[in-house]
Design an enzyme around this catalytic site. Structure first.
Site, PDB file in Angstrom:
ATOM      1  N   GLU A   1      -2.268  -9.558   4.681  1.00  6.00           N
ATOM      2  CA  GLU A   1      -1.438 -10.641   4.156  1.00  6.00           C
ATOM      3  C   GLU A   1      -0.085 -10.070   3.737  1.00  6.00           C
ATOM      4  O   GLU A   1      -0.014  -9.049   3.059  1.00  6.00           O
ATOM      5  CB  GLU A   1      -2.134 -11.277   2.949  1.00  6.00           C
ATOM      6  CG  GLU A   1      -1.317 -12.331   2.239  1.00  6.00           C
ATOM      7  CD  GLU A   1      -1.977 -12.817   0.957  1.00  6.00           C
ATOM      8  OE1 GLU A   1      -1.422 -13.724   0.312  1.00  6.00           O
ATOM      9  OE2 GLU A   1      -3.046 -12.272   0.587  1.00  6.00           O
TER      10      GLU A   1
ATOM     11  N   MET B   1      -2.207   5.265   1.466  1.00  2.95           N
ATOM     12  CA  MET B   1      -2.189   6.389   2.392  1.00  2.95           C
ATOM     13  C   MET B   1      -1.608   6.005   3.745  1.00  2.95           C
ATOM     14  O   MET B   1      -1.660   6.787   4.680  1.00  2.95           O
ATOM     15  CB  MET B   1      -3.624   6.882   2.594  1.00  2.95           C
ATOM     16  CG  MET B   1      -4.542   5.823   3.124  1.00  2.95           C
ATOM     17  SD  MET B   1      -6.240   6.403   3.158  1.00  2.95           S
ATOM     18  CE  MET B   1      -7.086   4.888   3.582  1.00  2.95           C
TER      19      MET B   1
ATOM     20  N   LYS C   1      -2.401   0.751 -10.291  1.00  2.00           N
ATOM     21  CA  LYS C   1      -1.146   1.214 -10.892  1.00  2.00           C
ATOM     22  C   LYS C   1      -0.080   0.166 -10.597  1.00  2.00           C
ATOM     23  O   LYS C   1      -0.276  -0.705  -9.727  1.00  2.00           O
ATOM     24  CB  LYS C   1      -0.744   2.572 -10.316  1.00  2.00           C
ATOM     25  CG  LYS C   1      -0.588   2.575  -8.785  1.00  2.00           C
ATOM     26  CD  LYS C   1      -0.355   3.983  -8.259  1.00  2.00           C
ATOM     27  CE  LYS C   1      -0.295   3.995  -6.722  1.00  2.00           C
ATOM     28  NZ  LYS C   1      -0.144   5.362  -6.189  1.00  2.00           N
ATOM     29  N   PRO C   2       1.063   0.178 -11.271  1.00  2.00           N
ATOM     30  CA  PRO C   2       2.097  -0.839 -11.036  1.00  2.00           C
ATOM     31  C   PRO C   2       2.565  -0.923  -9.590  1.00  2.00           C
ATOM     32  O   PRO C   2       2.882  -2.016  -9.111  1.00  2.00           O
ATOM     33  CB  PRO C   2       3.229  -0.394 -11.972  1.00  2.00           C
ATOM     34  CG  PRO C   2       2.530   0.311 -13.091  1.00  2.00           C
ATOM     35  CD  PRO C   2       1.393   1.036 -12.424  1.00  2.00           C
TER      36      PRO C   2
ATOM     37  N   ASP D   1      -7.488   3.258  -7.930  1.00  2.00           N
ATOM     38  CA  ASP D   1      -6.076   3.658  -7.892  1.00  2.00           C
ATOM     39  C   ASP D   1      -5.192   2.503  -8.345  1.00  2.00           C
ATOM     40  O   ASP D   1      -4.125   2.265  -7.774  1.00  2.00           O
ATOM     41  CB  ASP D   1      -5.688   4.121  -6.491  1.00  2.00           C
ATOM     42  CG  ASP D   1      -4.360   4.899  -6.470  1.00  2.00           C
ATOM     43  OD1 ASP D   1      -3.987   5.452  -7.524  1.00  2.00           O
ATOM     44  OD2 ASP D   1      -3.711   4.932  -5.416  1.00  2.00           O
TER      45      ASP D   1
END
Length: 901
Positions: free
Chosen positions: A97, A23, A143-144, A141
């Site tokens: 990081e 976000m 996901k790739p 959440d």
């Protein structure tokens, strides 16, 4: 804000934009203080004042601060910049990081990932999720696009913006109250997450748990192997419909995908999360270095010459795990041992639609002597099923004998098994054909053994030992339980290789006598070889060495047995610590042959007691100071004191404890597990309680009082299981076995006020009966009975005799009355708590069962038929104290486990 190169936010100078990160917008920046490059995540101007976005932004910082793992992108701090610093409105930035490299989404734009590289990436993702779940955090959440892979192949899981503490998830929220978005901006009433990787429960907007991350991991794994999303569609609605209604296209998986990986995918992408993989750790290295399980590819366990394990890295563990489980499914040499010549370890998964029991893996799994087959059980109570797993079949097959089978024992030829069904001892050939009846009155819940001389040694219904030839004939009594001297049973026989000597467990009230004994067929002489009270298993190696397996203080031990000297020699080897136990039966959750060991460890999840409102909202959790035993708990009449059972994890001894709800103080009341059996039942005036024990060598009703301090228990002149006390204290309700000809329990009433009155039967019959409770006015008895079939129901019967009415519809356990007698509660087999209104007339007006809420008590059935162990209603029926069942640990298989190089 949209930051330009050269913009400063505190000591950080923006160098370039990296892209969106969940976000926020992410930038590469230079830390002038530490002379290093970092990543800054900043809320865009459009939502910089959105209270929900700001709250989630700050939560991400808190989540990342709680995580410190090499495969999770780290947070260095939070920087709040003023308008002077940034040239914009005040902003808050996460200092993260900087992970160089491509996202997994970038990789997938070029097509599928090789199987070897997929496994390498998958194991690191699993490590990251496992670490987050251990901290009580779910990503929500995955996901790739949220997974980066550096040039060195190191995986970093990023963007915990939607992550949430498991403890903060409100499990009482209804579907209409669930937060929800997704593509584009976040708006109220939308679904949180990315559609293609959402679990069915996310898509429906219901409550999620860590199994949502397991689903998303399955989606990512599928996409790596196929280059395509597991669930796709032209619109968000199409995608969500596919997730809820359709299976992935399994035919797209590469032809050389190992069967174990296929199985893992199916377990991760189960739409019913109850059937889904329970713990991501189950997919990634079910061994622990402190247990001595490590990697020697293609296996997961290697013993050095001195029998101690050599531990390698967790990353190697996952690779070996996937290879090992792939081998399990692909090994095709019929009749060969499950592990061949290799030493390996992996988890055993139940067949699709089945589950292992929650509290222990019982009866114990049974590997065949040659290690080529494994029989195991799923379900509980009337839903128990046995399965046979072989090396030449990818999936286990159901055992053809059907349901109602107790513990099985293998023949020395590894082709036949003996089992007990409806108290009839039978033999079956695994290749098929009808079972052969060979004896009656068996009780294989407490074990059997098939010796090399063709004799079957088993526990009979009197808890003594009998033997019968595998060709049939009249059984011969081998040992008789001496109840007059405190013996309770001779259980779990196990033959030595000569087929004459055997070991067994003698259970009793005298600690100087109970333990594991060595006996000989045809002789009454027996020698105690182990003082510990647990099920023994004899293992004989091809070199003639004999080892004994047994449990001590929760650890599974193996120690050499010298039959000639009739003693154990050498030092015991710890095979596994924290073994799951059925303490009441002195049985550890393990089975063994010379080449295969199967066992279940205790889970880190412990049971607890929590208050629930009638609408299912959890309102409070009690701090009982330890795991609450399934044996039962009871609330005092004034609802100020709780009695409950607790098992010492180090000694395995069950004790009865009291809990002061006003002061939150616990203390032990009864410390001896031979004394404190079963659910305590309070005296009406709260001065003490009744319970059943084995203190005298037989099950006996006892009374414990608090007058003048805790006083010793007094006998209540009736030797059976206590169920209830009438409100006037004059009648004791017990569960009593009618005799050896009818071992099924009957419900009896014991008058306490008038010593001239004799006990009498209230409910009798050739069917199982269980928990019983009198109505407060003493006019009706509610009880559990299986008279209508294998699944028990709740019945209401006029007391002391008369009309009987069936209340439940389909199944019923653990009936309990409201204090005024106007409402009765019970559980169904799936844990749903129901309420039935009861009128006060002689022939009561009975309402229809009304569902209150699903109580997380675990599976019901079997031994739970006779136990008030799941919940207690408050006196006004507005609250319920529920024992929340902890999750069981994984079932682990080790092959060639005793091999020494």
């Amino acid at each position: 804000m949209s930051a330009l190169p050269g913009t400063r936010i505190g000591p950080y100078e923006i160098l370039s934009a990296i892209g969106a990160g969940g976000m926020g917008e992410v930038y590469r920046a230079r830390d002038s203080r530490l002379a290093r490059d970092v990543a800054l995540k900043i809320l865009p101007d459009a939502v910089a004042h959105d209270a929900d976005r700001i709250a989630r932004f700050k939560r991400e910082a808190q989540v990342l601060a709680a995580l410190n793992h090499p495969h999770i992108g780290a947070i260095y701090g939070v920087e709040e910049a003023s308008s002077t610093d940034s040239g914009h409105a005040p902003v808050t930035a996460l200092v993260l990081e900087l992970v160089d490299g491509e996202t997994l989404a970038d990789w997938l734009r070029r097509g599928p990932v090789s199987i070897a590289r997929t496994i390498a990436i998958a194991r690191q993702i699993i490590d990251a999720l496992d670490a987050a779940h251990e901290k009580g955090i779910i990503h929500r959440d995955l996901k790739p696009a949220n997974i980066k892979v550096t040039s060195d192949g190191v995986v970093k899981v990023l963007d915990f913006g939607l992550a949430k503490s498991i403890a903060d998830i409100d499990t009482s929220r209804h579907l209409t109250q669930s937060p929800t978005v997704t593509v584009g901006s976040t708006r109220n009433g939308m679904i949180l997450g990315t559609p293609a990787y959402m679990s069915p429960e996310q898509a429906r907007g219901t409550v999620v748990d860590k199994r949502t991350d397991i689903w998303a991991f399955g989606c990512v794994l599928y996409e790596m192997l196929t280059g395509r999303p597991a669930f796709a569609g032209d619109t968000v609605t199409d995608v969500l419909a596919a997730i809820v209604e359709r299976e992935p296209d399994w035919s797209r998986l590469p032809g050389n995908t190992p069967n174990a990986v296929r199985h893992l995918l199916r377990r991760c992408l189960e739409k019913d999360r109850k059937q889904r993989l329970r713990d991501v750790g189950d997919a990634h290295g079910l061994t622990n270095q402190d247990e001595g399980e490590a990697i020697d590819a293609p296996g997961i366990f290697r013993l050095s010459k001195n029998g101690r394990a050599i531990a390698l890295t967790a990353a190697a563990a996952l690779t070996a795990l996937l290879l090992a489980t792939a081998w399990w499914a692909l090994y095709r040499k019929r009749g060969e041992p499950l592990g061949g010549a290799s030493t390996m370890a992996f988890t055993l998964s139940p067949p699709a639609g089945e589950e292992f029991g929650t509290f222990a893996f019982e009866p114990a799994p049974a590997p065949s002597p040659d290690g080529a087959r494994l029989m195991f059980m799923t379900g509980t109570g009337s839903s128990v099923r046995w399965w046979v797993k072989t090396a030449d079949a990818p999936e286990p097959l159901p055992f053809g004998a059907g349901r109602g089978v107790e513990r099985v024992a293998w023949a020395p030829d590894s082709q036949h098994v003996v089992f007990c069904q409806d108290q009839v001892l039978k033999i079956a050939k695994l290749s098929g054909g009808p079972a052969t009846r060979i004896a009656e009155r068996c009780h294989l819940d407490f074990g059997a053994s098939w010796g090399a001389r063709g004799q079957i040694l088993y526990t009979n219904t009197d808890d003594g030992l009998e033997q019968v030839s595998d060709a049939g004939g009249a059984p011969v009594v081998v040992s008789t339980v001496d109840h007059t001297h405190g013996e309770l049973g001779h259980w779990y026989p196990s033959f030595l290789p000569d087929g004459r000597k055997y070991v067994f467990l003698l259970e009793g009230t005298d600690v100087e006598k109970r333990g594991i004994y060595l006996g000989t067929i045809g002789s009454s002489t027996r020698t105690r070889i182990v003082a510990d009270s647990s099920r023994p298993v004899v293992i004989a190696s091809s070199g003639g060495r004999v080892d004994l397996l047994f449990v001590r203080k929760g650890s599974l031990l193996a120690q050499q047995l010298d039959p000639a000297q009739q003693r154990l020699v050498g030092e015991p080897l710890v095979v596994s610590d924290r073994l799951s136990m059925n303490v009441a039966r002195h049985d550890g959750a393990y089975g063994a042959s010379p080449s295969v060991l199967v066992y279940r460890r205790q889970s880190a999840d412990k049971s607890e007691l929590s208050w629930f409102a009638r609408d299912g909202r959890r309102t409070a959790t009690l701090d009982t100071g330890g795991d609450v035993d399934v044996g039962g708990f009871s609330l005092s009449p004034d609802e100020q004191t709780l009695l409950f059972g607790r098992i010492d994890p180090d000694t395995g001894v069950r004790a009865t404890w009291s809990y002061d709800l006003r002061r939150n103080v616990t203390r032990p009341i009864l410390n001896d597990d031979a004394v404190s059996k079963g659910s305590p039942v309070w005296m009406p005036d709260g001065r003490g309680f009744a319970f059943h024990s084995y203190e005298t060598g037989m099950p006996q009703a006892r009374e414990w009082t608090f007058a003048g301090g805790v006083q010793p228990a007094a006998p209540l002149r009736f030797a059976e299981m206590v169920m209830d006390l009438s409100a006037d204290g004059r009648t004791l309700i017990v569960l009593r076995a009618a005799g050896t000809a009818d071992p099924l329990p009957n419900i009896w009433a014991v008058p306490l006020g008038d010593r001239t009155q004799k006990p009498f039967a209230v409910v009798q019959g050739q069917f199982s009966k269980g928990t019983a409770q009198l109505s407060p006015d003493g006019r009706w008895l509610a009880f559990t009975s299986a008279e209508a079939g294998p699944v028990p129901d709740i019945y209401l019967q006029r007391f002391p005799s008369g009309t009987k009415i069936k209340l439940s519809q389909g199944s019923g356990f653990d009936p309990q009355w409201r204090r005024d007698g106007r409402e009765l509660y019970y559980l169904t087999a799936d844990g749903t708590l129901n309420a039935v209104s009861i009128g006060s007339q002689d022939t009561p007006e009975i309402g229809s069962p009304r569902l209150l809420f699903h109580a997380p008590v675990g599976p019901l059935g079997g031994s739970f038929l006779n136990s008030r162990s799941h919940y207690v209603p408050s006196k006004d029926g507005e609250r319920f104290l529920v024992r929340i069942a902890g999750n069981a640990g994984p079932v682990i298989v080790r092959t060639n486990w005793a091999r020494q190089d």
